[in-house]
Design a protein around this motif. Structure first.
Motif, mmCIF file in Angstrom:
data_model
loop_
_atom_site.group_PDB
_atom_site.id
_atom_site.type_symbol
_atom_site.label_atom_id
_atom_site.label_comp_id
_atom_site.label_asym_id
_atom_site.label_seq_id
_atom_site.Cartn_x
_atom_site.Cartn_y
_atom_site.Cartn_z
ATOM 1 N N GLU A 74 1.258 30.780 -47.970
ATOM 2 C CA GLU A 74 1.205 32.017 -48.737
ATOM 3 C C GLU A 74 2.242 32.026 -49.855
ATOM 4 O OE1 GLU A 74 0.697 36.773 -47.719
ATOM 5 O OE2 GLU A 74 1.712 35.455 -46.282
ATOM 6 N N LEU A 75 3.467 31.636 -49.517
ATOM 7 C CA LEU A 75 4.541 31.623 -50.512
ATOM 8 C C LEU A 75 4.274 30.597 -51.617
ATOM 9 C CD1 LEU A 75 7.723 31.957 -48.252
ATOM 10 C CD2 LEU A 75 6.622 33.731 -49.623
ATOM 11 N N LEU A 76 3.721 29.461 -51.242
ATOM 12 C CA LEU A 76 3.408 28.444 -52.243
ATOM 13 C C LEU A 76 2.385 28.968 -53.251
ATOM 14 C CD1 LEU A 76 3.210 25.165 -50.115
ATOM 15 C CD2 LEU A 76 4.938 25.761 -51.824
ATOM 16 N N GLY A 77 1.473 29.801 -52.779
ATOM 17 C CA GLY A 77 0.485 30.391 -53.681
ATOM 18 C C GLY A 77 1.150 31.228 -54.758
ATOM 19 N N TYR A 78 2.119 32.031 -54.370
ATOM 20 C CA TYR A 78 2.839 32.853 -55.349
ATOM 21 C C TYR A 78 3.742 31.990 -56.233
ATOM 22 C CZ TYR A 78 1.232 37.093 -53.063
ATOM 23 O OH TYR A 78 0.442 38.100 -52.568
ATOM 24 N N LEU A 79 4.261 30.930 -55.671
ATOM 25 C CA LEU A 79 5.148 30.047 -56.427
ATOM 26 C C LEU A 79 4.402 29.347 -57.562
ATOM 27 C CD1 LEU A 79 8.150 29.294 -56.185
ATOM 28 C CD2 LEU A 79 7.478 27.329 -54.807
ATOM 29 N N SER A 80 3.116 29.113 -57.361
ATOM 30 C CA SER A 80 2.308 28.424 -58.361
ATOM 31 C C SER A 80 1.704 29.368 -59.395
ATOM 32 C CB SER A 80 1.171 27.653 -57.665
ATOM 33 O OG SER A 80 1.683 26.748 -56.711
ATOM 34 N N ASP A 81 1.815 30.661 -59.153
ATOM 35 C CA ASP A 81 1.210 31.659 -60.030
ATOM 36 C C ASP A 81 2.125 31.925 -61.232
ATOM 37 O OD1 ASP A 81 0.090 33.891 -61.243
ATOM 38 O OD2 ASP A 81 -0.460 34.833 -59.344
ATOM 39 N N ARG A 82 1.618 31.695 -62.433
ATOM 40 C CA ARG A 82 2.419 31.879 -63.644
ATOM 41 C C ARG A 82 2.777 33.334 -63.907
ATOM 42 N NH1 ARG A 82 -0.333 27.763 -68.120
ATOM 43 N NH2 ARG A 82 0.050 25.828 -66.942
ATOM 44 N N LYS A 90 12.560 32.562 -57.332
ATOM 45 C CA LYS A 90 13.857 32.080 -56.849
ATOM 46 C C LYS A 90 14.057 32.468 -55.379
ATOM 47 C CE LYS A 90 16.003 32.393 -61.410
ATOM 48 N NZ LYS A 90 16.957 33.149 -62.264
ATOM 49 N N TYR A 91 13.678 33.689 -55.041
ATOM 50 C CA TYR A 91 13.847 34.132 -53.655
ATOM 51 C C TYR A 91 12.784 33.540 -52.737
ATOM 52 C CZ TYR A 91 17.755 37.022 -54.872
ATOM 53 O OH TYR A 91 19.005 37.432 -55.276
ATOM 54 N N ILE A 92 11.639 33.226 -53.288
ATOM 55 C CA ILE A 92 10.618 32.520 -52.505
ATOM 56 C C ILE A 92 11.132 31.134 -52.138
ATOM 57 C CG2 ILE A 92 8.376 31.377 -52.716
ATOM 58 C CD1 ILE A 92 7.396 33.882 -54.230
ATOM 59 N N LEU A 93 11.792 30.477 -53.084
ATOM 60 C CA LEU A 93 12.368 29.153 -52.803
ATOM 61 C C LEU A 93 13.444 29.245 -51.729
ATOM 62 C CD1 LEU A 93 12.643 27.639 -56.404
ATOM 63 C CD2 LEU A 93 11.209 26.798 -54.543
ATOM 64 N N GLU A 117 16.981 24.000 -64.316
ATOM 65 C CA GLU A 117 18.014 23.487 -63.410
ATOM 66 C C GLU A 117 18.288 24.413 -62.232
ATOM 67 O OE1 GLU A 117 21.530 22.129 -65.335
ATOM 68 O OE2 GLU A 117 20.448 20.862 -66.765
ATOM 69 N N GLU A 118 18.213 25.718 -62.473
ATOM 70 C CA GLU A 118 18.462 26.659 -61.369
ATOM 71 C C GLU A 118 17.353 26.565 -60.331
ATOM 72 O OE1 GLU A 118 19.451 31.390 -60.527
ATOM 73 O OE2 GLU A 118 18.956 30.715 -62.553
ATOM 74 N N MET A 119 16.117 26.523 -60.790
ATOM 75 C CA MET A 119 14.988 26.387 -59.871
ATOM 76 C C MET A 119 15.037 25.031 -59.165
ATOM 77 S SD MET A 119 12.989 29.139 -59.962
ATOM 78 C CE MET A 119 11.256 28.725 -59.722
ATOM 79 N N ALA A 120 15.436 23.996 -59.913
ATOM 80 C CA ALA A 120 15.520 22.653 -59.339
ATOM 81 C C ALA A 120 16.528 22.606 -58.203
ATOM 82 C CB ALA A 120 15.894 21.638 -60.419
ATOM 83 N N GLU A 121 17.658 23.296 -58.381
ATOM 84 C CA GLU A 121 18.683 23.302 -57.337
ATOM 85 C C GLU A 121 18.194 24.028 -56.084
ATOM 86 O OE1 GLU A 121 21.911 22.732 -55.041
ATOM 87 O OE2 GLU A 121 21.316 21.673 -56.870
ATOM 88 N N LEU A 122 17.472 25.125 -56.280
ATOM 89 C CA LEU A 122 16.933 25.862 -55.138
ATOM 90 C C LEU A 122 15.883 25.029 -54.395
ATOM 91 C CD1 LEU A 122 16.567 29.384 -56.783
ATOM 92 C CD2 LEU A 122 18.181 28.752 -54.978
ATOM 93 N N ALA A 123 15.053 24.313 -55.146
ATOM 94 C CA ALA A 123 14.042 23.450 -54.527
ATOM 95 C C ALA A 123 14.695 22.276 -53.815
ATOM 96 C CB ALA A 123 13.067 22.947 -55.589
ATOM 97 N N GLN A 125 17.647 22.323 -52.403
ATOM 98 C CA GLN A 125 18.186 22.866 -51.153
ATOM 99 C C GLN A 125 17.074 23.024 -50.111
ATOM 100 O OE1 GLN A 125 20.348 26.474 -52.020
ATOM 101 N NE2 GLN A 125 21.606 25.494 -53.565
ATOM 102 N N ALA A 126 15.905 23.438 -50.574
ATOM 103 C CA ALA A 126 14.776 23.570 -49.651
ATOM 104 C C ALA A 126 14.395 22.212 -49.075
ATOM 105 C CB ALA A 126 13.590 24.204 -50.372
#
Length: 338
Positions: A74-82, A90-93, A117-123, A125-126
């Motif tokens: 479910e979260l991945l679906g929202y993560l892919s939505d532009r 960021k909070y989904i990650l 870079e901010e999104m990359a760091e959160l990903a 960490q995931a």
């Protein structure tokens, strides 16, 4: 009897009608939470963050069979939505780092390799938290395909932070890599494992004459390992490249009652390394070797005493003051300035 059956059928029908409605409401609730991240009011965004965390926690509760898999999808679906706000992503990650399954690994990898870079760091960490071989595979892939050394270091550390025992051979090989970033980070990774096997690997690498690029890091790591043997500690105490590491090795040898303790202390006290000298004097006094300090102190100049007392005062003022009394017996009164 017929009335009971009719009531039972009515109950089943009611449940059947409400189930899709509940499902739609459940889905709508997450959509509503995500939409509120667009609100300019910080209070509304704060509530959205709390609601998202609560939603994920409830959906992955132990009573929810397959909850983590469902929420990840479910979260991945929202993560892919532009159209989903960046703040929500960021909070989904962050939530995927807590509850994400292997299904999220590839998507996390693509974000890690992206420009944000901010999104990359959160990903990243995931990926360091998501269990399973896929996450490890994609982190290795990120290491191999990243050319920027600073980013490669972050990727290697994320791999090390997985604390996967299966990575022992990977980082053992990394110690001898011609790639300085990989070699240094392999030292860090093996330290992170906190196992006897990793400790022995570090010690063996140190005793095989490592490259200058990692010698200091390796020496520091080895002296801190509980499994490091006395012969290696003796080597560091007498020929280490860093004063702090020599002090640590000397401390371990003296406190364990090593047979060469007196010789090591005497050598350190008469040596040119003032910090090592101060540590040696402190160790000698703490371990009942006052006579050794007195015998060597007779040869100290005024300047020697001033330096030693200043160093000792930094970590043990009582010892420094007591030793100053001895210094006065063998020096002029200028020593009093300490």
């Amino acid at each position: 009897m017929k009335r009971t059956n009719r009531y039972f059928l009515f109950l089943l029908l009611a449940i059947g009608i409400q189930a899709p409605a509940w499902s739609m409401h459940h889905h709508y609730r997450l959509s509503d939470i995500v939409d509120r991240f667009e609100d300019a009011d910080p209070a509304v965004q704060y509530e959205a963050r709390r609601e998202l965390a609560t939603y994920v926690a409830n959906a992955t509760a132990p009573t929810e069979k397959g909850g983590a898999e469902k929420v990840t999808k479910e979260l991945l679906g929202y993560l892919s939505d532009r159209e989903v706000p960046e703040e929500a992503k960021k909070y989904i990650l962050r939530d995927l780092a807590r509850v994400g399954t292997e299904a999220a690994a590839e998507r996390m990898y693509r974000i890690v390799m992206g420009r944000d870079e901010e999104m990359a760091e959160l990903a990243r960490q995931a990926l360091s938290q998501i269990p399973g071989e896929k996450a490890t595979y994609y982190l290795k892939r990120a290491v191999d395909r990243t050319r920027d050394n600073a980013k490669r270091q972050l990727n290697i550390r994320a791999l090390a932070n997985r604390n996967d025992p299966e990575m022992l051979s990977f980082f053992t090989e990394g110690l001898s890599s011609s790639d300085e970033v990989m070699a240094k980070e392999s030292v860090y990774a093996l330290e992170r494992q906190h196992t006897a096997r990793a400790g022995h690997v570090l010690q063996d690498a140190y005793n095989r004459k490592p490259s200058k690029a990692i010698l200091l890091d390796l020496e520091r790591a080895v002296v801190a390992q509980a499994v490091t043997d006395d012969s290696t500690l003796l080597k560091i105490a007498t020929a280490g490249v860093d004063s702090a590491n020599k002090q640590a090795a000397l401390t371990r040898l003296v406190e364990s009652g090593h047979g060469n303790s007196d010789t090591l202390l005497e050598s350190a006290i008469t040596g040119s390394d003032v910090r090592l000298r101060a540590t040696a004097i402190h160790l000698a006094l703490e371990n009942g070797k006052q006579s050794l300090v007195e015998s060597q102190g007779k040869n100290f100049t005024v300047n020697d005493w001033l330096i030693v007392l200043a160093e000792l005062d930094a970590f043990d003022r009582v010892v420094a003051e007591n030793l100053a009394q001895q210094a006065l017996k063998h020096s002029d009164k200028s020593v009093r300035v300490t």
